[in-house]
Structure formats: structure tokens, C-alpha cells
Design an enzyme around this catalytic site. Structure first.
Site, PDB file in Angstrom:
ATOM      1  N   ASP A  92     -18.623  67.685  -5.043  1.00  0.00           N
ATOM      2  CA  ASP A  92     -17.351  67.187  -5.585  1.00  0.00           C
ATOM      3  C   ASP A  92     -16.755  68.273  -6.490  1.00  0.00           C
ATOM      4  O   ASP A  92     -17.423  69.273  -6.814  1.00  0.00           O
ATOM      5  CB  ASP A  92     -17.659  65.910  -6.384  1.00  0.00           C
ATOM      6  CG  ASP A  92     -16.404  65.197  -6.854  1.00  0.00           C
ATOM      7  OD1 ASP A  92     -15.334  65.398  -6.254  1.00  0.00           O
ATOM      8  OD2 ASP A  92     -16.513  64.409  -7.828  1.00  0.00           O
ATOM      9  N   GLU A 128     -12.640  72.393  -6.207  1.00  0.00           N
ATOM     10  CA  GLU A 128     -11.362  73.092  -5.910  1.00  0.00           C
ATOM     11  C   GLU A 128     -11.316  74.485  -6.539  1.00  0.00           C
ATOM     12  O   GLU A 128     -10.688  75.361  -5.948  1.00  0.00           O
ATOM     13  CB  GLU A 128     -10.191  72.229  -6.395  1.00  0.00           C
ATOM     14  CG  GLU A 128     -10.044  70.927  -5.628  1.00  0.00           C
ATOM     15  CD  GLU A 128     -11.178  69.943  -5.876  1.00  0.00           C
ATOM     16  OE1 GLU A 128     -11.697  69.909  -7.006  1.00  0.00           O
ATOM     17  OE2 GLU A 128     -11.555  69.228  -4.935  1.00  0.00           O
ATOM     18  N   ASP A 159      -9.905  61.259  -3.627  1.00  0.00           N
ATOM     19  CA  ASP A 159      -9.581  60.063  -4.413  1.00  0.00           C
ATOM     20  C   ASP A 159      -8.337  59.351  -3.904  1.00  0.00           C
ATOM     21  O   ASP A 159      -7.250  59.457  -4.469  1.00  0.00           O
ATOM     22  CB  ASP A 159      -9.416  60.459  -5.882  1.00  0.00           C
ATOM     23  CG  ASP A 159     -10.721  60.979  -6.465  1.00  0.00           C
ATOM     24  OD1 ASP A 159     -11.787  60.700  -5.869  1.00  0.00           O
ATOM     25  OD2 ASP A 159     -10.681  61.652  -7.504  1.00  0.00           O
TER      26      ASP A 159
HETATM   27  O1  MIG Z   1     -12.925  63.120 -11.487  1.00  0.00           O
HETATM   28  O2  MIG Z   1     -17.942  61.879  -9.695  1.00  0.00           O
HETATM   29  O3  MIG Z   1     -13.580  62.355  -5.720  1.00  0.00           O
HETATM   30  O4  MIG Z   1     -15.541  60.407  -5.349  1.00  0.00           O
HETATM   31  O5  MIG Z   1     -16.696  59.285  -7.625  1.00  0.00           O
HETATM   32  C1  MIG Z   1     -13.706  62.216 -10.814  1.00  0.00           C
HETATM   33  C2  MIG Z   1     -16.965  60.944  -9.986  1.00  0.00           C
HETATM   34  C3  MIG Z   1     -14.907  62.913 -10.235  1.00  0.00           C
HETATM   35  C4  MIG Z   1     -14.177  62.524  -8.005  1.00  0.00           C
HETATM   36  C5  MIG Z   1     -14.625  62.167  -6.638  1.00  0.00           C
HETATM   37  C6  MIG Z   1     -15.120  60.759  -6.628  1.00  0.00           C
HETATM   38  C7  MIG Z   1     -16.266  60.617  -7.601  1.00  0.00           C
HETATM   39  C8  MIG Z   1     -15.818  61.037  -8.984  1.00  0.00           C
HETATM   40  N1  MIG Z   1     -15.272  62.380  -8.947  1.00  0.00           N
END
Ligand code: MIG
Length: 809
Positions: free
Chosen positions: A433, A436, A511
Site C-alpha cells: 500500500d 505512490e 480507496d
Molecule cells: O491511508 O492501511 O488503500 O486499503 O486499508 C490509508 C490502511 C492507508 C489505504 C489503502 C487501504 C488501507 C489503508 N490505506
């Protein structure tokens, strides 16, 4: 969360302007001289620019340009897998005013003055794609651009993950990997950058891969009705041209160039459950217990960020998960694998005076005095730096955090090895996650522009490396899992990406919101990803942000039960929406679809293997299977899985019927067996428990018995459901292997071909060395309407590894 939401809104509002304005740019000069080599023609221009046109395959040409200078020696892209090609036969002809390269499939004409490049079909001499003006550049800013004539009947597809509809004609898009919490149709850019598109014209198609990892822009006739342009704010003008005419052929070549997706473990096709976050461990186990108690299939449980010790990657919170290994073992005993999230931000935490890291299993030690991942990375100088040599410090979940420079080989290897913290404790897959990379200080990346990466000693700038950060993280992760779990297929899920990501990771679409619009948008997103080399796609079922109502959840499963990645997930502040949360009526419907998914696993797995081998995705727009059917050009509220299943889901509330377009041919309603002639729209009843689902006449659909997880019981009998076409024929080739190891690469697979004709089944002797457990085959001519009088509808035989002819008469 509130604060974050508004920060993201600001980001999205400022992200809009992506139209490509060609005014004020300089044109490349006319051709002054040229040199021909084995595989290329290099043009030198009157202004000192250089252009190289390289023949890689009869249908694949590379165009690379440097403005006001010679082409640089260094030629490297993280996206490209295949760098050496067997040069095909080609010729160069000098014409008045032009140079003409001919391959077996293409004619590439370089007009000398002005220098404009044109691609023609070598047989018909028809122009497929041509420069509308010479290539352009801005010597001050470093911007480079190409503008192609926009066909009056041209349509555009691809660009990977985009929050837009399928057909991108008249659209404009930017590539700049961005954490876009709560994105909606029109949000751009989003998480991933896949600068590859397909141009469709009546009777033909081509592809263009603009391999440039700077911030790139695509404009398919938004600014002008005369051109489709692509540009970049830096880096090289460097693109690959793919000749069709078939889109499937373009995708195959694209996979050759940027890499084929390896086969995922079979269990990755199982149902997955997640939430931000399940903790402590007892709650996570409760979820699994509930799945089993409710007779709902489940293969994977995800642990989101709360399982870590204060969000420190490569640790566990032992108060919440006191014995991680015992925890994963207990789940595994119930057929459930654990996938843990890994964020790229390593907590910036210099050790307290005198503190030391545990020599073994530091991931289980307390981290507050000394955090081993930070200490190791710091000691080896693996973290990203700014131009002035200072470490780049961002802010993510653990607070101030540093990021790994994955372009340093040793750093990438170290990162991969850190996953021992999870694999040693029974974790089966990794979820990447925030890559980017997201930075709460500044999501636009503007204040990070002086971050450099090592990149083979070039110390290349952030502007060119942000978009490949996730690709390199996924590479390091994948290769780490290869070492840590030898001979098992790594399973990595990523949010951000660049072209080539399919070599290392599957994806999910970030998201999304719990809205009907988000459900509807997910279809063109998945199709576009598939048309851009990423076959293993999915998004959070039920939606991540906000509140799902039961009707929306059920309709979401009526799409999700056929997406390669099938996972229910929800944000921290969203109400629960696991399958049982709204009562038995809804849960029964969801169960029905999850069970059907598991019955379809042999079919899905065969389609995944096709994606792996050929680059053609399983989740498809109708257009991919029916390229010449202009009715299909804009259809993105229906989809196909492989060649054989067509789904027309309900994407709005309170609807219990819809119009469904069926392409020419015979179709069978999966639920009723009713036969339909395609070539027009039909109205289909769709009460909440029924998604309109059609099987192509001519298909044979292999199906397992019902199961609650992959490998729960022997796949016995394996049923082949037969759906005859207009001539009364049908066929398939089932693909199988062990579903877990790399043995398939050495021939350990099994292909079983079934042909049905005149109430007679021909089962060919299987190919390949894989031996499944003893089982029977059941053949069923499924639609009653297709069974001839006097014929049997079904037959059963043992799979003895030999060929058989079976009469249903
Ligand atoms: O800023 O890890 O897209 O699936 O549950 C949120 C917490 C950070 C973004 C991910 C989401 C995940 C969440 N993450």
C-alpha cells in the site's frame, strides 16, 4: 480521517489541467542524414536532433528521439523485460522526400522535411497512424511531445488504471502516481501510471507505449479535433508502436516487451476478506470462524496496518498478536492464508543510547528503543536522499518516515529479505500500500522534486522516478518472496504501479467509495487495466469509504465474484460489511455467488493461464472478443470473462431488469438455459438474487464441486458443462497444474481438450506432465433446449489419462 479527506480533495482539485497545448513548442528539424544498422535507422536532423527507428519485430517498432543533441548512450527502462530481439527481415528504401522501412507487417515512412513518421499496413498500404506534425520539444523545460493525426472514427483504450469510462476518445489524462483517497469518475491522475494505449479504427488497431516515467500527458482529441497527443514533462521521447490489426495480438506483443504475468498461486483466486483493521488476533480469528460457521468460502485474510508495532513495517504488535506463527497456523489449519500489508515508509527512529536489536527474530522484539529495519537501512545507506545529500523524510502512518532506494541492488535485496519477518511467521502474501509513494506532508510530490535515486549511478531525479517507485518496490518484494518461499509462487498486491508491474504484482484499485457510481466505474477500470497488460484486477467489494447498504453489497458481489482479485474490504470508520452483516436474506445471495466462483475455479484458472501465456486478460470488454462489432465500442457496463462468460451486472439501485447487448452468435442464459440469438439488445429480468449471466454457444465450461477453500477436498468429479453453438458444437481446453509451485514452467501442467459434436464427445489424451488425483469427468449438455430427442444429457467416465469417445445417444 476528516483532515486527510480534505487534504486529498485539494490535491484532486489541483490535478486537473492535463490538456496538451502544443503552441510555443519547437519542432524537430528536418532529416539531414541517416545511418542504417542491423536493426535500426538513425536520422540526424538539421538542428542536431537525432531519431532512431528500431525494428524489434515485424509488428513492433521503437521510436526514440533526442532533441538538439545525439541520442544518449544509456538506454534503460524499468518497464522493459525483453531487451534483445531477433531482428526480423526488413528493408530500407529511399524515396524522394522519405525513407521507408518495410517489415513483414509494417511500412514505416519517415518523411524528411518536415520530419514526420507514418505507420502503414505493409499489405494494403493503408495509413494506420501518422504524425500530425513533427515531434515537439521545449528546450527550456525539457518537455517532449508527439502529436498524431486523430482519426474521425478512431477510439482509444487502455492507459491502465484510470477513473474514466472505457473509450477514452476526447479525453485527457495525466500519469503521476497519486494517493487519491475517494477518487471518482474524472479524478486524474490516480494511483498507477501505465502509459500504453490502443487506437481502434474500423478494421484495424494499433498500440503505442510511451515509455517515459516522468509526468506524462495523453490527449485523445480533447484540445484539438485534429490530433491525439502524448507528452512528458521530462525524459526522452521514446515510444513503441504495435501493429494489430487484432487487439489480442497487440497485447501479446506488449506482454513480450514488458513481461508476462507469472501464474499466481491458485488460492489467490479464492475469496479474500479484509478490513482496516482486524485486531487483535482473536477478532481476526472470529472472522474466519464466522466464515466457516456460515458456510461461506474463504481463502485469504488480510491484516491491515494495526497488526504492526506502531505502524513499523516488518514488525508485529505482540499485544495484539502475541504469537504470530501460532496465529497463522491456526488459520492455515482452516484453509485460510494470511496476507499482511507492507507500507514503504520506514519509521525514522534513531536508536536510544546503548539500545541494540535482537539478533534473531527482531520483528518480535519491542521496537521502542531500537527499530531494526531503520537501523539496518541507515547503516547501509539505503534510504532515498535529496540532491543535497540529506535523507528524504516524509510523514506517513508511523510519523516521520524514510523510504528505500530500490534502484540500489543491495537495498532491493535487503528489502526483499526483510519479509522474513512475515514469511517466518507463516504469512503467505504481501500487500503493498501507500507506494505512490504517499506522503502526508505533500501528496502532490512537489516538495520532493529534489529527491534523487541512485539508478545505475545516474542519480536521476524524482520527476522521473516517482512513477517507477512502486514498480521497483514490487520487484524487490517479489524477488524477496521468491528467495524466502522457494519454489512457491509469490503473491504480491500493489496499489501504485508503472508499466511492467504485471511481472511482480497483482493490483487492487485503491480507496473507492461505497457508492453505485464507484461500482459502475470499476468495470471500465478493470477492462482498461486488462487492455494495458494488467490482468489480475479487482477492487474493494462493498466499497472502502462510507456506508454500504445491503443491496449495493449484493450487487457488488455479483461483479466481484468474477474479478480475479475478489476481496471485501472497508475503511476504519466504515460500518462493517462482511457478507453476513445485513442478515440471512442477503447473505444467502452472496453465498450463492461465492460458491459459484469456486465451482468456476477451473474455468477462471484456465483463463488466468491464458493471460499469463498470451497477455490477453480474462476480465474483458466485449470489444476485445468482438473487435469488429462497432456496437461494442463503448459498452462498459457489461464484461466478459475469457471467451465464454458474459455478465451484465445491475449497477443502479432498485432495478430488477436491464437491457443487455449480446454480440452476434448463440448465447444461453446461465440460470434458465434459455437460448438467445445475439446481435441485438434484450431485456433481462434481474431480481436482486440474479445477475444476468450468459454463456457463449460453443463453450464448454469446466467446473469443480462446491468448495469453501482451494484444496478443501478432491476436485471430483470435474464437470464439463457443454453449451453448443449454432452448428451444435462446442469445445474447450482445460488448463491445470499444481497451483502452487513453479513446476508449470518445466512442463508440469495438464491440458485436457474436450470437443462436442453431434451428441458425441471427444476427450483428447491430456498433454503435459502434471498428474491430478484420481477423479471422474462428468459431461453435461446444460441447456435443455440443446439436447436432442433421444440423446442423453449427461455422461460420466473416469479420467484415466487416455482419449475417449463418448456417445450421448
Ligand atoms: O491511508 O492501511 O488503500 O486499503 O486499508 C490509508 C490502511 C492507508 C489505504 C489503502 C487501504 C488501507 C489503508 N490505506
Amino acid at each position: 480521517m476528516k483532515l486527510l479527506t480534505s487534504a486529498f480533495c485539494v490535491l484532486m482539485a489541483s490535478a486537473g489541467a492535463s490538456a496538451i497545448d502544443l503552441n510555443g513548442l519547437r519542432s524537430i528539424g528536418p532529416v539531414a542524414s541517416f545511418v542504417k544498422t542491423d536493426s535500426a535507422v538513425t536520422l540526424t536532423c538539421a538542428d542536431g536532433s537525432q531519431v532512431r527507428i528500431t525494428v524489434l519485430a515485424p509488428d513492433l517498432i521503437r521510436v526514440r528521439a533526442a532533441f538538439l543533441r545525439n541520442l544518449p548512450e544509456r538506454d534503460h527502462s524499468w518497464a522493459i523485460e525483453k531487451t534483445s530481439w531477433d531482428v526480423p527481415r526488413w528493408e530500407l528504401a529511399e524515396e524522394p522526400g522519405a525513407l521507408r522501412i518495410s517489415t513483414g507487417e509494417l511500412e514505416v515512412v519517415a518523411h524528411r522535411s518536415p520530419l514526420q513518421i507514418e505507420f502503414r499496413d505493409v499489405k494494403t498500404h493503408r495509413t494506420i497512424n501518422a504524425d500530425q506534425q513533427p515531434m515537439l520539444f521545449d528546450p527550456q523545460s525539457g518537455l517532449v511531445a508527439a502529436a498524431k493525426k486523430l482519426g474521425f472514427d478512431e477510439h482509444f483504450y487502455g492507459l491502465g488504471e484510470k477513473a474514466s469510462r472505457l473509450d477514452k476518445r476526447r479525453g485527457e489524462f495525466t500519469m503521476w502516481n497519486s494517493d487519491t483517497f475517494g477518487y471518482q469518475e474524472g479524478t486524474d491522475p490516480v494511483y498507477q501510471s501505465i502509459p500504453f494505449y490502443i487506437g481502434w479504427q474500423p478494421g484495424t488497431a494499433y498500440g503505442i507505449f510511451f515509455d517515459n516515467s516522468y509526468r506524462t500527458h495523453f490527449d485523445f482529441g480533447a484540445t484539438s479535433q485534429e490530433y491525439a497527443a502524448f507528452s512528458s514533462e521530462g525524459g526522452e521521447m521514446n515510444y513503441y508502436f504495435f501493429q494489430g490489426p487484432s487487439i489480442k495480438k497487440i497485447l501479446a506483443r506488449y506482454a513480450d516487451l514488458t513481461g508476462h504475468m507469472p501464474l499466481p498461486p491458485m488460492w489467490a483466486l479464492g475469496n479474500q476478506q479484509s478490513r482496516y483493521s482486524y485486531y487483535p488476533g482473536s477478532v481476526a480469528e472470529e472472522v474466519v470462524r464466522k466464515y466457516r460457521a456460515e458456510d461461506l468460502p474463504l481463502d485469504v485474510l488480510h491484516l491491515d496496518i494495526h497488526f504492526m508495532n506502531e505502524y513499523r513495517p516488518f514488525t508485529w504488535d505482540l499485544r495484539r498478536f502475541p504469537d504470530p506463527k501460532a496465529f497463522t497456523n491456526r488459520l492455515r489449519a482452516q484453509g485460510v492464508k494470511v496476507v499482511t500489508i507492507v507500507d514503504p515508509g520506514i519509521k525514522l527512529q534513531p536508536p536510544a543510547a546503548g539500545a541494540r536489536d535482537a539478533a534473531s527474530h527482531p520483528e518480535l522484539a519491542p521496537q521502542d528503543q531500537s527499530y531494526y529495519a531503520y537501523n539496518q537501512g541507515k547503516a547501509h545507506d539505503y534510504f532515498l536522499k535529496r540532491k543535497d545529500g540529506s535523507t528524504y523524510v516524509g510523514r506517513v502512518w508511523p510519523g516521520e518516515a524514510v523510504f528505500v532506494d530500490y534502484t540500489i541492488d543491495a537495498a532491493a535485496r535487503w528489502w526483499g529479505d526483510l519479509h522474513r519477518a512475515y514469511t517466518d511467521n507463516g504469512v503467505a502474501g504481501i500487500w503493498n500500500d501507500m507506494n505512490e509513494p504517499s506522503d502526508f506532508n505533500d501528496q502532490t510530490g512537489k516538495s520532493q522534486l529534489d529527491v534523487v535515486t541512485y539508478d545505475g549511478g545516474t542519480n536521476s531525479p524524482y520527476a522521473g522516478n516517482r512513477n517507477v517507485f512502486a514498480l521497483n518496490e514490487a520487484r524487490a518484494t517479489y524477488q524477496g518472496l521468491e528467495r524466502l518461499l522457494p519454489n512457491q509462487r509469490p503473491y504480491v498486491i500493489t496499489r501504485a504501479a508503472y508499466a511492467g508491474i504485471q511481472r511482480y504484482a497483482t493490483m487492487w484499485a485503491g480507496d473507492n467509495r461505497s457508492t453505485w457510481d464507484a461500482l459502475s466505474l470499476s468495470l471500465p477500470m478493470f477492462m482498461s487495466l486488462g487492455l494495458s497488460g494488467e490482468p489480475f484486477v479487482g477492487s474493494d467489494i462493498g466499497g472502502f469509504i462510507g456506508r454500504t447498504d445491503p443491496e449495493l453489497l449484493v450487487r457488488w458481489y455479483e461483479v466481484g465474484f468474477l474479478t480475479p482479485f475478489c476481496r471485501n474490504h472497508a475503511a476504519m470508520d466504515s460500518p462493517d460489511h462482511e457478507p453476513w452483516r445485513f442478515g440471512k436474506y442477503y447473505e444467502d445471495i452472496i453465498r450463492r455467488y461465492l460458491k459459484l466462483r469456486y465451482r468456476l475455479l477451473p474455468f477462471l484458472y484456465t483463463a488466468i493461464e491464458e493471460s499469463h501465456r498470451t497477455g490477453v486478460p480474462l476480465f474483458r470488454p466485449l470489444l476485445l472478443n468482438y473487435q469488429d462489432d462497432e456496437n461494442a465500442l463503448g459498452i462498459d457496463d457489461e464484461f466478459m470473462i475469457g471467451d465464454d462468460l458474459l455478465v451484465a451486472p445491475i449497477l443502479k439501485p432498485n432495478l430488477t431488469a436491464r437491457l443487455v447487448y449480446l454480440p452476434v452468435g448463440v448465447w444461453y442464459d446461465y440460470w434458465t438455459g434459455v437460448r438467445q440469438e445475439g446481435g441485438h439488445m434484450i431485456r433481462v429480468e434481474a431480481p436482486l438474487e440474479t445477475v444476468p449471466l450468459f454463456v457463449r454457444g460453443g463453450a464448454v465450461v469446466p467446473m469443480d464441486p462446491e468448495m469453501n477453500y482451494v484444496g478443501e477436498k478432491p476436485a471430483n468429479p470435474l464437470e464439463f458443462q457443454i453449451y453448443p453453438d449454432a452448428r451444435g458444437e462446442a469445445s474447450t481446453t482445460l488448463y491445470e497444474d499444481d497451483g502452487l509451485t513453479d513446476a508449470y514452467r518445466q512442463g508440469s501442467f495438464r491440458q485436457t481438450s474436450v470437443t462436442y459434436r453431434n451428441s458425441q464427445i471427444d476427450l483428447a489424451a491430456p498433454k503435459g506432465e502434471y498428474r491430478p488425483a484420481p477423479r471422474d469427468f462428468v459431461f453435461t449438455v446444460r441447456p435443455a433446449s440443446a439436447i436432442r430427442t433421444g440423446s442423453k444429457a449427461t455422461a460420466r467416465i473416469a479420467d484415466d489419462g487416455r482419449s475417449h469417445r463418448i456417445e450421448l445417444r
